[in-house]
Design an enzyme around this catalytic site. Sequence first.
Site: not given
Length: 445
Positions: A20, A115
Amino acid sequence: FQREQASKHIAVLAFPFGTHAAPLLNLVLRLSQACPDTVFSFLSTKQSNSSTFPVKLDKVKPFNVWDGLPEGYRFGGNPHEPVGYFLKAVPGNFTKVLDKAVAETGKRIDCLITDAFYAFGADVADELNVPWVALWTAGPRALFVHIDTDSIRRHVGINGSQDKPLDFLPDFSGLRVADLPDGITSGDLDAPIPALLHKMGQALPRATAIAANSYEDLDNTVVNILKQRFKLYLNVGPFNLVSTSTVDDSHGCLDWLSKNETASVVYISLGSVITPPPHELQALCEALEESEFPFFWSFRGNPEKDLPQGFLERRRSKGKIVPWAPQQKILEHPSVGVFISHGGWNSVLESIVGGVPMIFRPYFGDQGLNTRTVEGVWGFGLGLEGGTLTKEGAMKALKLTLCSEQGKKMRDRIGVQKLLAYNAVKPNGSSVENFKTLVNVVCNK
Ligand code: UDP
């Protein structure tokens, strides 16, 4: 370049697990090149920052946030445990460090990039009165099932039949409830990750823009729906084609591959965290021995200890096993004929760019959805019979992809996707144009 001289300051909140933080940093580096006079504060845990930041960067500064682990915590092998602790610490651990970044830079925050996992990004951005840009690091289809979770639950119920078709969703025919990520309609819906994803699905329509690591021609029907649901949905990938990364080939992987025939080698990698259970490792090793295909394996674990006795010696001339591989370069090497993968999104994109058909052994998250989409909708890979690694299933899948007409068709289909992916990143390509739009949002140009 002095941070204090910058005219804009952008805060970035990373999710510090799995693959990520690296794609987020990737995007931020591209943005920092496109936005002069802008500095970025990149917030993640110490562990994540130390593995993601290759060198000291001029305009992007890492800030460490608390990982939420109790004093003296020792990792016991369950990768979900540290995630659970971390999610208890958000957003407080981030907001505390945001204040620090503002004080240190002497500039208020002009835009918040997070994110997409962080639903709280919507509130933090509102409080700061700045745009919220979210990066979705997986595929469009996985994003769609998270924003449509409530409606999917209404259609198929909770913990109902796993065989129910999902044909009420657009372009989902052939997919079943069992292919959905855990926690959408079955499993523990209140576990940390399913709860986070459910909240995410509800919050993302508030985002000023959502950027995704994909390209317009992949999963077009789903992409068009996402564009209707969000204020601004922008495919700006595949990241592996638009970012420069240094290749570490300290294990001599590419030389080894060059000694093999075209499209003959089986590349095996189950992502950055998964080691299959012993009986599956045994089955895969037996399949590799009996089928005699050359193989290249990026293995998480200790091969001497985890693989069947004698396997390494017997296969020395046919196979190579390394702890970490330059995966993207490997998939672009002409010798690679098939990729045995867990179905992580980055792996799917890298296989497309390499033009290599895939065999899937999905474990969790979006991996099952990616598997069935590639197999049933896009047709350039296949899942294993029964869904897990068995000797017979693996041998059958290997022969089919490497030695049959059907395998050749898969290679042709993924070759078409490869061209479309390259087109997206050409000057004036869709991902390049989308990126320009994103730059306008982030840097307010
Ligand atoms: N990767 C790599 N070398 C390896 C194994 C993995 O470079 O030996 C990279 C791979 O290229 C991909 C990422 O790690 O970019 C894995 O991402 P993916 O989404 O496929 O799976 P995850 O690790 O998030 O489950």
